[in-house]
Design a protein around this motif. Structure first.
Motif, PDB file in Angstrom:
ATOM      1  N   ALA A 121    -146.073 -14.913 -21.009  1.00 43.18           N
ATOM      2  CA  ALA A 121    -147.405 -14.320 -20.912  1.00 43.18           C
ATOM      3  C   ALA A 121    -147.346 -12.808 -21.076  1.00 43.18           C
ATOM      4  CB  ALA A 121    -148.027 -14.684 -19.565  1.00 43.18           C
ATOM      5  N   PHE A 122    -146.311 -12.193 -20.513  1.00 41.64           N
ATOM      6  CA  PHE A 122    -146.167 -10.742 -20.637  1.00 41.64           C
ATOM      7  C   PHE A 122    -145.894 -10.345 -22.094  1.00 41.64           C
ATOM      8  CE2 PHE A 122    -143.426  -6.841 -19.909  1.00 41.64           C
ATOM      9  CZ  PHE A 122    -144.514  -6.007 -19.680  1.00 41.64           C
ATOM     10  N   PHE A 123    -145.043 -11.106 -22.767  1.00 38.78           N
ATOM     11  CA  PHE A 123    -144.751 -10.800 -24.171  1.00 38.78           C
ATOM     12  C   PHE A 123    -145.967 -11.093 -25.055  1.00 38.78           C
ATOM     13  CE2 PHE A 123    -140.308 -10.975 -22.746  1.00 38.78           C
ATOM     14  CZ  PHE A 123    -139.806  -9.865 -23.405  1.00 38.78           C
ATOM     15  N   ALA A 124    -146.763 -12.090 -24.696  1.00 41.73           N
ATOM     16  CA  ALA A 124    -147.991 -12.349 -25.444  1.00 41.73           C
ATOM     17  C   ALA A 124    -148.954 -11.171 -25.300  1.00 41.73           C
ATOM     18  CB  ALA A 124    -148.650 -13.631 -24.938  1.00 41.73           C
ATOM     19  N   TYR A 125    -149.008 -10.575 -24.121  1.00 42.33           N
ATOM     20  CA  TYR A 125    -149.836  -9.384 -23.899  1.00 42.33           C
ATOM     21  C   TYR A 125    -149.355  -8.228 -24.778  1.00 42.33           C
ATOM     22  CZ  TYR A 125    -151.009  -5.008 -21.490  1.00 42.33           C
ATOM     23  OH  TYR A 125    -151.392  -3.722 -21.199  1.00 42.33           O
ATOM     24  N   LEU A 127    -147.640  -8.475 -27.543  1.00 40.57           N
ATOM     25  CA  LEU A 127    -147.891  -8.828 -28.942  1.00 40.57           C
ATOM     26  C   LEU A 127    -149.350  -8.587 -29.313  1.00 40.57           C
ATOM     27  CD1 LEU A 127    -146.963 -10.054 -31.622  1.00 40.57           C
ATOM     28  CD2 LEU A 127    -147.434 -12.324 -30.653  1.00 40.57           C
ATOM     29  N   LEU A 128    -150.271  -8.932 -28.412  1.00 42.48           N
ATOM     30  CA  LEU A 128    -151.684  -8.705 -28.679  1.00 42.48           C
ATOM     31  C   LEU A 128    -151.975  -7.214 -28.851  1.00 42.48           C
ATOM     32  CD1 LEU A 128    -154.606  -9.643 -28.923  1.00 42.48           C
ATOM     33  CD2 LEU A 128    -154.745  -9.610 -26.408  1.00 42.48           C
ATOM     34  N   TYR A 133    -153.213  -2.855 -32.536  1.00 36.16           N
ATOM     35  CA  TYR A 133    -152.808  -1.548 -33.064  1.00 36.16           C
ATOM     36  C   TYR A 133    -152.724  -1.574 -34.591  1.00 36.16           C
ATOM     37  CZ  TYR A 133    -149.227   1.758 -34.645  1.00 36.16           C
ATOM     38  OH  TYR A 133    -148.513   2.691 -35.358  1.00 36.16           O
ATOM     39  N   LEU A 134    -152.141  -2.630 -35.148  1.00 32.35           N
ATOM     40  CA  LEU A 134    -152.041  -2.742 -36.603  1.00 32.35           C
ATOM     41  C   LEU A 134    -153.414  -2.958 -37.238  1.00 32.35           C
ATOM     42  CD1 LEU A 134    -148.878  -5.006 -37.045  1.00 32.35           C
ATOM     43  CD2 LEU A 134    -149.027  -2.520 -37.268  1.00 32.35           C
ATOM     44  N   TRP A 135    -154.229  -3.750 -36.620  1.00 30.91           N
ATOM     45  CA  TRP A 135    -155.529  -4.100 -37.192  1.00 30.91           C
ATOM     46  C   TRP A 135    -156.474  -2.894 -37.243  1.00 30.91           C
ATOM     47  CZ3 TRP A 135    -160.099  -6.547 -34.296  1.00 30.91           C
ATOM     48  CH2 TRP A 135    -161.102  -6.890 -35.209  1.00 30.91           C
ATOM     49  N   LEU A 136    -156.446  -2.068 -36.200  1.00 26.34           N
ATOM     50  CA  LEU A 136    -157.387  -0.954 -36.097  1.00 26.34           C
ATOM     51  C   LEU A 136    -156.815   0.369 -36.597  1.00 26.34           C
ATOM     52  CD1 LEU A 136    -158.879  -1.794 -32.571  1.00 26.34           C
ATOM     53  CD2 LEU A 136    -159.888  -2.273 -34.816  1.00 26.34           C
ATOM     54  N   ARG A 137    -155.614   0.348 -37.130  1.00 33.95           N
ATOM     55  CA  ARG A 137    -155.004   1.593 -37.584  1.00 33.95           C
ATOM     56  C   ARG A 137    -155.809   2.195 -38.727  1.00 33.95           C
ATOM     57  NH1 ARG A 137    -148.907   1.488 -39.741  1.00 33.95           N
ATOM     58  NH2 ARG A 137    -149.953   0.279 -41.394  1.00 33.95           N
ATOM     59  N   ALA A 218    -160.690  -1.060 -27.125  1.00 31.24           N
ATOM     60  CA  ALA A 218    -160.151  -2.128 -27.964  1.00 31.24           C
ATOM     61  C   ALA A 218    -158.640  -2.270 -27.835  1.00 31.24           C
ATOM     62  CB  ALA A 218    -160.524  -1.874 -29.423  1.00 31.24           C
ATOM     63  N   LEU A 219    -157.948  -1.148 -27.745  1.00 34.31           N
ATOM     64  CA  LEU A 219    -156.483  -1.175 -27.780  1.00 34.31           C
ATOM     65  C   LEU A 219    -155.850  -1.367 -26.409  1.00 34.31           C
ATOM     66  CD1 LEU A 219    -155.927   1.774 -30.273  1.00 34.31           C
ATOM     67  CD2 LEU A 219    -155.776  -0.671 -30.775  1.00 34.31           C
ATOM     68  N   GLU A 220    -156.553  -0.987 -25.350  1.00 34.18           N
ATOM     69  CA  GLU A 220    -155.966  -1.046 -24.011  1.00 34.18           C
ATOM     70  C   GLU A 220    -156.751  -1.937 -23.059  1.00 34.18           C
ATOM     71  OE1 GLU A 220    -153.160  -0.092 -22.956  1.00 34.18           O
ATOM     72  OE2 GLU A 220    -152.526   1.048 -24.711  1.00 34.18           O
ATOM     73  N   LEU A 221    -158.030  -1.650 -22.899  1.00 32.58           N
ATOM     74  CA  LEU A 221    -158.808  -2.358 -21.884  1.00 32.58           C
ATOM     75  C   LEU A 221    -159.005  -3.826 -22.230  1.00 32.58           C
ATOM     76  CD1 LEU A 221    -161.487   0.341 -20.994  1.00 32.58           C
ATOM     77  CD2 LEU A 221    -159.252  -0.083 -19.958  1.00 32.58           C
ATOM     78  N   LEU A 222    -159.171  -4.138 -23.520  1.00 36.20           N
ATOM     79  CA  LEU A 222    -159.343  -5.540 -23.917  1.00 36.20           C
ATOM     80  C   LEU A 222    -158.111  -6.386 -23.615  1.00 36.20           C
ATOM     81  CD1 LEU A 222    -160.894  -7.831 -25.260  1.00 36.20           C
ATOM     82  CD2 LEU A 222    -160.109  -6.981 -27.480  1.00 36.20           C
TER      83      LEU A 222
END
Length: 234
Positions: A121-125, A127-128, A133-137, A218-222
């Motif tokens: 679960a931590f690694f999934a977090y 990865l998300l 980060y890549l999507w919104l760059r 989007a990058l942190e709080l979500l």
């Protein structure tokens, strides 16, 4: 008459000794013990790298420009990334041992499997966060955007540098697991808020206030909100 009033009673409870009460806490499973050994060995091997990076970490806490100095050094930045990767081991162990991440669906599962689920679960977090980060760059001038993301590695190291000595000190005083969990959550929340502040400052160097706020949401709080929701609702 008095003999009838005080007639000898009959024992209804079983005279066999009851089973011992299960321990309130649980230790580290076999997988965790292997990870502890791996972490100790890696910590010894990369101790020199950590000492080289430490002044840059302190500078990043004191001022936003500290991240710029760190990222401008390829060697220091690379060593910082390696140290953050190594510290994922104790982070997962702490999440498991003190039930920092403890969703209901893992209750009653074998300890080794539960630890793997918590780590997953931590690694999934993580990865998300990376995928967002890549999507919104942005298409251009994304140096500050990239620097703000990598600041997460820096503050993750700082968090573990705060939490690990705290855990060691509480262990010496035989504190309860609830005390461990509470202090870890308080320290995590404090470092996370400081990280949000620094990341916002870095982003604001190239973004207007509204864009900076939207990036943080989007990058942190979500992803953080989804992680917390999975722990409380599942």
């Amino acid at each position: 008459m008095f003999e009838d009033a005080f007639r000898t009673g009959r024992l209804l409870l079983s005279q066999e000794p009851s089973a011992s009460t299960p321990a309130a806490t649980e230790g580290i499973p076999f997988v965790g013990a292997v990870l502890v050994v791996c972490f100790v060995l890696l910590a010894i091997i990369f101790l020199r790298s950590f000492l080289d990076v430490l002044p840059y970490l302190a500078d990043s806490v004191l001022r936003a420009r500290g991240s710029t100095a760190l990222e401008n050094s390829v060697r220091v930045s690379r060593e910082r990334n390696v140290i953050a990767l190594i510290l994922l081991i104790p982070a997962c162990l702490l999440l498991y041992r003190y039930r920092i991440y403890d969703p209901g669906f893992v209750q009653g599962i074998d300890t080794d499997i539960r630890m793997l689920i918590v780590a997953g679960a931590f690694f999934a977090y993580l990865l998300l966060r990376f995928l967002l980060y890549l999507w919104l760059r942005p298409r251009r001038r994304y140096d500050n955007y990239q620097m703000s993301y990598r600041a997460g590695y820096t503050f993750f190291i700082l968090l573990l540098l705060l939490v690990l000595p705290t855990v060691g000190l509480l262990y010496l005083f035989h504190a309860s697991d609830l005390t461990f969990r509470t202090l870890i959550l308080v320290e995590t929340g404090t470092i996370y808020l400081l990280y949000l502040l620094r990341r916002g400052q870095i982003l604001s160097a190239s973004c207007n206030p509204l864009t900076t706020f939207l990036y943080l949401c989007a990058l942190e709080l979500l992803p953080t909100g989804l992680l917390v929701a999975s722990a409380t609702l599942l």
